[in-house]
Design an enzyme around this catalytic site. Structure first.
Site, PDB file in Angstrom:
ATOM      1  N   GLU A 112      -1.914   7.879  -3.942  1.00 39.63           N
ATOM      2  CA  GLU A 112      -2.597   7.573  -5.253  1.00 39.63           C
ATOM      3  C   GLU A 112      -3.983   8.001  -5.583  1.00 39.63           C
ATOM      4  O   GLU A 112      -4.699   7.934  -4.853  1.00 39.63           O
ATOM      5  CB  GLU A 112      -2.274   6.343  -5.578  1.00 39.63           C
ATOM      6  CG  GLU A 112      -3.037   5.016  -4.537  1.00 39.63           C
ATOM      7  CD  GLU A 112      -2.582   3.736  -4.914  1.00 39.63           C
ATOM      8  OE1 GLU A 112      -1.657   3.384  -4.991  1.00 39.63           O
ATOM      9  OE2 GLU A 112      -3.464   2.976  -4.967  1.00 39.63           O
ATOM     10  N   ARG A 144       0.969  -1.286   0.191  1.00 40.85           N
ATOM     11  CA  ARG A 144      -0.017  -0.045  -0.009  1.00 40.85           C
ATOM     12  C   ARG A 144       1.013   1.201   0.046  1.00 40.85           C
ATOM     13  O   ARG A 144       2.020   1.157   0.570  1.00 40.85           O
ATOM     14  CB  ARG A 144      -0.740   0.040   1.344  1.00 40.85           C
ATOM     15  CG  ARG A 144      -1.996  -0.751   1.260  1.00 40.85           C
ATOM     16  CD  ARG A 144      -3.240  -0.020   0.230  1.00 40.85           C
ATOM     17  NE  ARG A 144      -4.284  -0.803   0.447  1.00 40.85           N
ATOM     18  CZ  ARG A 144      -4.580  -1.863  -0.438  1.00 40.85           C
ATOM     19  NH1 ARG A 144      -3.592  -2.191  -1.347  1.00 40.85           N
ATOM     20  NH2 ARG A 144      -6.005  -2.331  -0.398  1.00 40.85           N
ATOM     21  N   HIS A 198      -1.200   0.282  -9.510  1.00 38.20           N
ATOM     22  CA  HIS A 198      -2.014  -0.500  -8.613  1.00 38.20           C
ATOM     23  C   HIS A 198      -2.795  -1.572  -9.279  1.00 38.20           C
ATOM     24  O   HIS A 198      -3.875  -1.741  -9.370  1.00 38.20           O
ATOM     25  CB  HIS A 198      -3.054   0.234  -7.876  1.00 38.20           C
ATOM     26  CG  HIS A 198      -3.159  -0.250  -6.563  1.00 38.20           C
ATOM     27  ND1 HIS A 198      -3.364   0.438  -5.338  1.00 38.20           N
ATOM     28  CD2 HIS A 198      -3.400  -1.564  -6.345  1.00 38.20           C
ATOM     29  CE1 HIS A 198      -3.861  -0.270  -4.579  1.00 38.20           C
ATOM     30  NE2 HIS A 198      -3.871  -1.799  -4.867  1.00 38.20           N
TER      31      HIS A 198
HETATM   32  C1  GLV Z   1      -5.452  -4.653  -3.933  1.00 34.36           C
HETATM   33  O1  GLV Z   1      -4.817  -3.667  -3.678  1.00 34.36           O
HETATM   34  C2  GLV Z   1      -6.041  -5.166  -2.670  1.00 34.36           C
HETATM   35  O2  GLV Z   1      -6.086  -4.957  -1.546  1.00 34.36           O
HETATM   36  O3  GLV Z   1      -6.878  -6.226  -3.295  1.00 34.36           O
END
Ligand code: GLV
Length: 337
Positions: free
Chosen positions: A270, A241, A288
């Protein structure tokens, strides 16, 4: 006839998932994929009993206080730092996430990002596309090896274990890890992974992959002091993250070559990026997408939908984060208030 429970789907998802939900629920879908501020989300949640969220949709005390009809929030993500879980539990709102279905796809991507970073794939492609390639040279985009190197993993949950397995069994890497708790000896043996302190992990890893959950405790777990402990030849991969890495400190470390390179799929704030990350060549940047294979994103959306459908048809949700809420409420909430 009893009215169907009202559910908001906060972001666009696969139409077949909307169709499944619509068989049992009155669905308010955002298929134009407008990105709502928290105030806009709160406004649209008025009178809804359920919400299908993605990782960018924040459900906190303020939202809960404004939406007393809300009973369940189903996140289409394994990470749930967009939820204030304590506030949800206190308000009797069930939270669910989408674990397991994305583990292998995300671990695959961890390796893709690691390899692209260590072997300088995007940097060399940019060079080639810019028409700069005129001759072969002995050190042209020479990077680091993956096979036989020391793979460090910070956070050893399901995705970390998938990365360890790939590293140890596929690439003959020495795997070291640090985690809140040490794995059982038989799991360590299967993964060929060795538990070390965080400082040792930072000092020894040739490639360090971050896969720990984000919380107040993991905020800036990698900042200037941690980067300073790493090898100048090391690569850092953040799949976890934004906020786990101090992106400003990382950009500085990459610029002055405290470490060799980084691969980042997540960013503080982000979709905005720290501007310095865009100015340096030795970083691979992706938006991401670690879980973004089509079958996996569909499985994640279906799991979030299954949680909503189970909850509103009086069955046990599959992946509850605060199951104590169900005990308190006698589980079902099929009828709207
Ligand atoms: C993606 O970042 C998730 O947490 O599924």
């Amino acid at each position: 006839m009893q009215a169907k429970p009202r559910v908001l789907v906060a972001r666009a998802v696969f139409p077949e998932v909307i169709a499944r939900l619509s068989q049992h629920l009155e669905v308010y879908a955002n298929q134009t994929d407008e990105v709502w501020s928290k105030a806009m989300l709160t406004q649209r949640l008025a009178g809804m009993q359920g919400v299908f969220t993605t990782g960018g949709d924040s459900i906190d005390q303020q939202v809960l206080a404004a939406c007393p009809a809300l009973k369940i929030c189903a996140n289409m993500a394994v990470g749930y730092n967009n939820f204030d879980l304590a506030a949800m539990t206190a308000a009797g709102v069930l939270a669910t996430n989408a674990p397991d279905v994305l583990t292998e796809t995300t671990a695959d991507f961890g390796f893709a990002l690691l390899m692209a970073t260590a072997r300088r794939i995007t940097e060399s492609e940019h060079y080639l596309r810019a028409g700069l390639w005129t001759k072969w040279s002995y050190d042209l985009f020479a990077g680091a090896d993956i096979h036989g190197a020391t793979l460090g993993i910070l956070g050893m949950g399901r995705i970390g274990q998938g990365i360890a397995r790939r590293g140890a069994h596929g690439f003959g890497m020495q795997v070291i890890y640090h985690n809140r708790s040490q794995l059982a000896p038989e799991v360590e043996a299967e993964l060929r992974a060795c538990y070390v302190s965080k400082a040792e992990l930072l000092k020894r890893a040739d490639h360090l992959v971050l896969v720990l959950p984000y919380s107040a405790a993991s905020h800036h777990a990698i900042g200037a002091p941690e980067l300073a402990l790493m090898k100048p030849s090391a690569t850092l991969i953040n799949l976890a993250r934004g906020g786990i890495v101090d992106d400003a400190a990382l950009a500085q470390a990459l610029q002055i070559k405290t470490i060799a390179a980084a691969g980042l799929d997540v960013f503080e704030g982000e979709p905005a990026l720290h501007p310095n990350l865009l100015k340096i060549p030795n970083v691979v940047l992706t938006p991401h997408i670690a879980s973004a294979s089509i079958p996996t994103r569909l499985a994640m959306a279906n799991l979030a939908a299954d949680n909503l459908l189970a909850f509103f048809t009086g069955k046990a949700p599959l992946t509850p984060l605060n199951p104590e809420v169900l005990q308190g409420a006698g589980q079902s909430a099929a009828a709207p208030d």
